[in-house]
Enzyme design. Sequence first.
Site, PDB file in Angstrom:
ATOM      1  N   GLU A  26       0.862  -1.110   0.037  1.00 33.17           N
ATOM      2  CA  GLU A  26      -0.176   0.126   0.088  1.00 33.17           C
ATOM      3  C   GLU A  26       0.875   1.126  -0.129  1.00 33.17           C
ATOM      4  O   GLU A  26       0.786   2.195   0.838  1.00 33.17           O
ATOM      5  CB  GLU A  26      -0.961  -0.170   1.261  1.00 33.17           C
ATOM      6  CG  GLU A  26      -2.229  -1.143   0.967  1.00 33.17           C
ATOM      7  CD  GLU A  26      -3.174  -1.014   1.908  1.00 33.17           C
ATOM      8  OE1 GLU A  26      -3.017  -0.535   3.136  1.00 33.17           O
ATOM      9  OE2 GLU A  26      -4.331  -1.533   1.819  1.00 33.17           O
ATOM     10  N   GLU A  44      -5.888  -7.096  -1.986  1.00 32.03           N
ATOM     11  CA  GLU A  44      -6.729  -7.220  -0.504  1.00 32.03           C
ATOM     12  C   GLU A  44      -8.142  -6.928  -0.797  1.00 32.03           C
ATOM     13  O   GLU A  44      -8.430  -5.912  -1.247  1.00 32.03           O
ATOM     14  CB  GLU A  44      -5.868  -6.283   0.663  1.00 32.03           C
ATOM     15  CG  GLU A  44      -4.712  -6.825   0.836  1.00 32.03           C
ATOM     16  CD  GLU A  44      -4.116  -5.618   2.120  1.00 32.03           C
ATOM     17  OE1 GLU A  44      -4.724  -5.043   2.744  1.00 32.03           O
ATOM     18  OE2 GLU A  44      -2.739  -5.688   2.114  1.00 32.03           O
TER      19      GLU A  44
END
Length: 703
Positions: A235, A333
């Site tokens: 991320e 995710e």
Amino acid sequence: MKKMRRNSDRNKRSTGRLGLSVRGRWSIAALCLALLMAMTALAGCGSATKEETGDGEDEADSVNTIATVNYIPTEKIEGSTLYVEKVENLADDFILGMDASSVISLENSGVTYRNFDGEEEDVFQILAENGVTHIRVRVWNDPYDEDGNGFGGGNCDVDTAIEIGKRATQVGMKLIIDFHYSDFWADPNKQMAPRAWEDMEIEEKTEAVYEFTTEALTAMKEAGVDVDIVQVGNETNGAMCGETIWFNIQYLMQAGSKATREVFPDAMVALHFANPETAGRYADYAKKLDYYDVDYDIFASSYYPFWHGTLENLAEVLSEVAETYGKKVMVMETSYAFSGEDYDFSGNTISDDSTTIVKDYPFSVQGQANSFRDVVDTIANETTNGIGVVYWEGTWISVGGSSWEENSALWEKYGSGWASSYAAVYDPDDAGKYYGGCAVDNQAFFDTDGNPFESLRIFNLVRYGNEVELKADAIDDVTLYVDLNGTVELPETVDAVMTDNSRQAVEVTWDITDEEIEAMYAGGVNTYTVTGEAAGMTATCYVAMIEYNFLTNYSFEDGDLTGWSVTDNAAADELYVEDKVTDSLTGTCHMHFWSEAQNTVDFDLEQTVEELPTGTYKYSISIMGGDAGDDQEVYAYVKIDGEIVATAPMTITSYGEWDTGTIEDITYEEGQEITVGIHVRCQGTGSGAWGKIDDALLNSAAE
Ligand code: CA
């Protein structure tokens, strides 16, 4: 390797690598293990593809052989009660992965997992048996304090990843290695360098990333782990490993990529970002990666449907990257809740109390499966070059104690909570303060005792469909607004959410007495929760007793400017009603404004009301926003017959900080024209003044 279902081009290309990773010198122990596993498989599993690998060739002394039995079914699992609409055009090698990084810590804490026959079984085998193709595991550099106490979150260092990698490889799944390049969690809010690298200049840090990645991957290769994807950074939204400018970040990404190419030449390199809902974010990142010529294969995104915008938007922003730069894309995710409850005395990321999330599916086992199915469908069918979807931590369940204290002892000792108190040495402000247990135990595929939910079978059934008879799965809540002088009339039907996420009206019986309704009239402005029974489930009606609001479309829930008029004095870039629940004060819509250049936000939003009874009134309206600058002129106003008679100053401060302007004691006589509104003028800080306006109320004031 004979992965029977994997007959795509990609698989053909990777055959050589798979051969390499499984060859090597057979040790007696490995041979015994292989025999044992083969016997177990023959005895216990009729439908799985059984294969042993390893041909005994000497290739590299250091590369171990992992005896593999592929448990991933090649046919539909029959007999499930889960409703599944088949995802069409799903490639045989479409990745249906699961992040299972905390498993070892959970097992050390006493957690066990069972298969659908109720038998205790290796959790990785259970996942494979239900169609999971890939296991994702995060890697932290050094998640321990000086005394060897783990920071938690699975204490996921290289050794943990290897252990998980070996177990997943043994049962036929491939690995996605997720390097955070941090000693603990890295995400959009946090990209701290490992302690050992904190003082390094970028050149040295780049070398450190290269060395660390090379060593970690080499160790995995030597252990026989079947690595398919290596994720360089987690991320990394404009920051990574303590670096916050792209000129530096790209060096680190290049280093991780280079190491991957050298150790696992056939593995794919993924870069991973979050917040696809932010307009322009992914296009910007992809452009920078292209500018710096970063070598990668997959542009991956997190997608938590309750926070990250619509599936349509996800497909759009990923497709744009895929088409512009020729990259593969995937969801790295995602998750959804099977219930709104917490099971380990440590609060969850989403729950029944979450008020500002998008909830397109009920919190149920079926809702969890439907959400995942729709993400898969979006990536497979609506997104260019979409190659897979990975569910996040579907094995992270409660450690099973009956109190916070009991669980906390296990989290501290084995690292099975999201953070332990020991993490304070590295991350004192967050983990060091708020350490605790699992924040996603209501998003797992197993109950607290380790029994699988039917939704786990989605990994298999999504390929085949399982259109069993529809039934009611949940009941939509109802909200009723009743004027204090009006009548409480509870609805006779409510909407049942069916197993395919469609709605059907069903009869409802409310559990309420006349006395309780009388008490609502007497209780002033207040909200009451009434429950009832519908389709065998609990129905909920929120009765909001309100003061009558004389304004039309007061909360912009019509989705447009019905009732309102706008005077735009300086041509703002954006000025419209927006449907976005997370930015609304109530409901899902609000008035949105944004302008890039300074001095271009200057507008009036107002509504004229006809035929108001003579009396005293009060008016209020709310605003929030940012980047408005100090030079701002924002106020609520009331006009009588075209003349402003009262104003109330307001201020734009920051996201989520709503300011309400209220004007009391408005005297009105029949025949007059009354207009209420808000004036907004702000210079802006130069990076785009923006804001949200919601909930205009014009009520009769108390006598
Ligand atoms: Ca929890």
